[in-house]
Design a protein around this motif. Structure first.
Motif, mmCIF file in Angstrom:
data_model
loop_
_atom_site.group_PDB
_atom_site.id
_atom_site.type_symbol
_atom_site.label_atom_id
_atom_site.label_comp_id
_atom_site.label_asym_id
_atom_site.label_seq_id
_atom_site.Cartn_x
_atom_site.Cartn_y
_atom_site.Cartn_z
ATOM 1 N N CYS A 55 0.845 -1.195 0.000
ATOM 2 C CA CYS A 55 0.000 0.000 0.000
ATOM 3 C C CYS A 55 0.884 1.250 0.000
ATOM 4 C CB CYS A 55 -0.901 -0.020 1.232
ATOM 5 S SG CYS A 55 -1.885 1.457 1.442
ATOM 6 N N LEU A 56 0.711 2.095 -1.014
ATOM 7 C CA LEU A 56 1.378 3.393 -1.052
ATOM 8 C C LEU A 56 0.443 4.437 -0.450
ATOM 9 C CD1 LEU A 56 3.006 3.756 -4.612
ATOM 10 C CD2 LEU A 56 4.179 3.358 -2.447
ATOM 11 N N ASN A 245 -2.715 -8.384 6.425
ATOM 12 C CA ASN A 245 -2.319 -9.348 5.391
ATOM 13 C C ASN A 245 -0.800 -9.528 5.304
ATOM 14 O OD1 ASN A 245 -4.987 -9.775 4.636
ATOM 15 N ND2 ASN A 245 -4.979 -8.108 3.147
ATOM 16 N N GLY A 246 -0.072 -8.863 6.224
ATOM 17 C CA GLY A 246 1.375 -9.025 6.248
ATOM 18 C C GLY A 246 2.100 -8.308 5.130
ATOM 19 N N LYS A 247 1.443 -7.330 4.531
ATOM 20 C CA LYS A 247 2.061 -6.555 3.451
ATOM 21 C C LYS A 247 2.580 -5.221 3.985
ATOM 22 C CE LYS A 247 1.540 -9.488 0.118
ATOM 23 N NZ LYS A 247 2.709 -10.048 -0.584
ATOM 24 N N LEU A 290 5.090 2.512 9.501
ATOM 25 C CA LEU A 290 5.843 2.530 8.260
ATOM 26 C C LEU A 290 6.699 1.287 8.035
ATOM 27 C CD1 LEU A 290 5.287 5.079 6.718
ATOM 28 C CD2 LEU A 290 7.652 5.769 7.045
ATOM 29 N N ASP A 291 6.651 0.785 6.777
ATOM 30 C CA ASP A 291 7.538 -0.294 6.343
ATOM 31 C C ASP A 291 8.476 0.164 5.226
ATOM 32 O OD1 ASP A 291 6.247 -2.423 7.968
ATOM 33 O OD2 ASP A 291 4.537 -1.968 6.670
ATOM 34 N N GLY A 292 8.162 1.287 4.615
ATOM 35 C CA GLY A 292 8.990 1.809 3.535
ATOM 36 C C GLY A 292 8.720 3.290 3.346
ATOM 37 N N LEU A 293 9.682 3.984 2.725
ATOM 38 C CA LEU A 293 9.553 5.426 2.537
ATOM 39 C C LEU A 293 10.179 5.838 1.208
ATOM 40 C CD1 LEU A 293 8.871 8.274 3.718
ATOM 41 C CD2 LEU A 293 11.154 8.247 4.774
ATOM 42 N N ALA A 310 16.194 8.398 11.246
ATOM 43 C CA ALA A 310 15.477 7.597 12.236
ATOM 44 C C ALA A 310 14.928 6.325 11.594
ATOM 45 C CB ALA A 310 14.340 8.408 12.849
ATOM 46 N N PHE A 311 14.488 6.419 10.350
ATOM 47 C CA PHE A 311 13.859 5.275 9.685
ATOM 48 C C PHE A 311 14.879 4.286 9.131
ATOM 49 C CE2 PHE A 311 11.704 3.261 5.992
ATOM 50 C CZ PHE A 311 10.733 2.578 6.713
#
Length: 341
Positions: A55-56, A245-247, A290-293, A310-311
């Protein structure tokens, strides 16, 4: 941690003055946040790093032409106002130059009378609260008389105002663009959706505080500016389902990141809501959503380079920035992009 820890040398010629065409032909530095590995791509390749079910989350705020030039009604003296944020109705917090002309009760005219305003308050920091009056809709009038408030490091004239807007911008209110989104084209977004990646939106109206330097050496003593945000119900639902859903939830830009993390910090979960955030994210912060940026390259010693540190980890980011300088990436608002995954 000190502000000076986030300094890096940047040759002036690497500060992008104009956007590239097409939007997604900008370069993309892909950074693995686990091991610091770097891959050099172009932004159109971002699709290769997104998976079905991811998801974006993008910021759909639209920049207003917030710089307006007018005259003082009683003397005809020239004045410049920069709209920072909407307080309520037609009342706005503004920067005024020269400030000494804008005392409480003084009236100004813009666009040969298309818009007028009166100063109703002078704040402690020198900003003015002004109330505008115009014959037509406020934003349509602003579109006629205003100029885009480009960052101070961009000195070249922008030929097309839409190039300082994302292709999905919708909600008027920002004084600066959420620049990570400038790399997306409508065609690229269609390809991303066709791959099964979901795209949803939050709104955070970007204030010019985003460009304010950190003036204290101890990072923890810095006071963040406040910005208005909104998370719609369908976005909150999509984020919850993605996590279940683990995404991955991947934010497009630091503004989307700050919105998501602010709401989760306040409520313990993502939920539909609106309000104001002054969340300050720097190394030591534990991310909750957050999982990505996807982001641009930020100013030295700025709150934004602190957020990405930080991320991704401080050492990873400082090495990535050094690499980007060595590889002659283009920096800041109209520059190249980084994906931290």
């Amino acid at each position: 941690m000190n502000t000076s820890d986030f300094y890096y040398e940047l040759p002036k010629e690497l500060i992008a003055q104009t956007p590239v065409e097409p939007r997604d032909s900008s370069r993309l530095l892909v950074l693995n946040r686990d091991n610091g590995a770097i891959v050099h791509k172009h932004f159109c390749d971002i699709i290769d790093y997104l998976e079905e079910g991811d998801c974006l989350i993008a910021n759909d705020s639209r920049v207003i032409p917030a710089r307006i030039f007018g005259v003082k009604k009683d003397t005809g003296a020239n004045v410049e106002f920069l709209l920072l944020k909407q307080v309520e109705g037609n009342k706005w917090e503004t920067l005024c130059k020269p400030g000494k002309k804008a005392k409480v009760g003084v009236e100004f005219s813009f666009g040969n009378g298309l818009m007028n305003c009166k100063v109703v308050e002078v704040k402690d920091d020198g900003n003015r609260i002004v109330e505008f009056d115009c014959h037509e809709n406020f934003f349509s009038t602003l579109d006629k008389i205003g100029q885009m408030p480009l960052p101070p490091y961009i000195t070249e004239k922008l030929e097309d105002k839409e190039r300082y807007q994302t292709v999905y911008s919708n909600e008027l209110g920002s004084a600066a663009a959420p620049t990570a989104g400038l790399h997306f084209t409508e065609e690229l977004m269609d390809k991303i959706k066709a791959k099964g990646v979901n795209i949803a939106y939050v709104t955070l109206h970007v204030g010019l505080g985003t460009f304010r330097p950190v003036k204290v050496e101890d990072v923890t003593k810095h006071k963040m500016h406040s910005e208005h945000f909104e998370i719609p119900g369908e976005t909150a639902e999509l984020i919850k389902n993605t996590k279940a859903n683990g995404k991955r939830v991947i934010a497009v830009g630091t503004t989307s990141c700050r919105t998501l993390e602010s709401v989760t910090s306040q409520y313990g979960e993502i939920k539909p809501c609106e309000g104001w955030t002054d969340i300050f994210i720097y190394p030591g912060y534990e991310f909750k959503v957050l999982d990505g940026l996807i982001t641009n390259f930020h100013l030295p010693e700025s709150t934004l380079i602190m957020l990405v540190s930080a991320f991704a980890g401080y050492d990873n980011i400082m090495n990535a920035y050094k690499t980007a300088v060595d590889e002659r990436y283009r920096f800041f608002s109209f520059g190249d992009a980084m994906a931290i995954l």
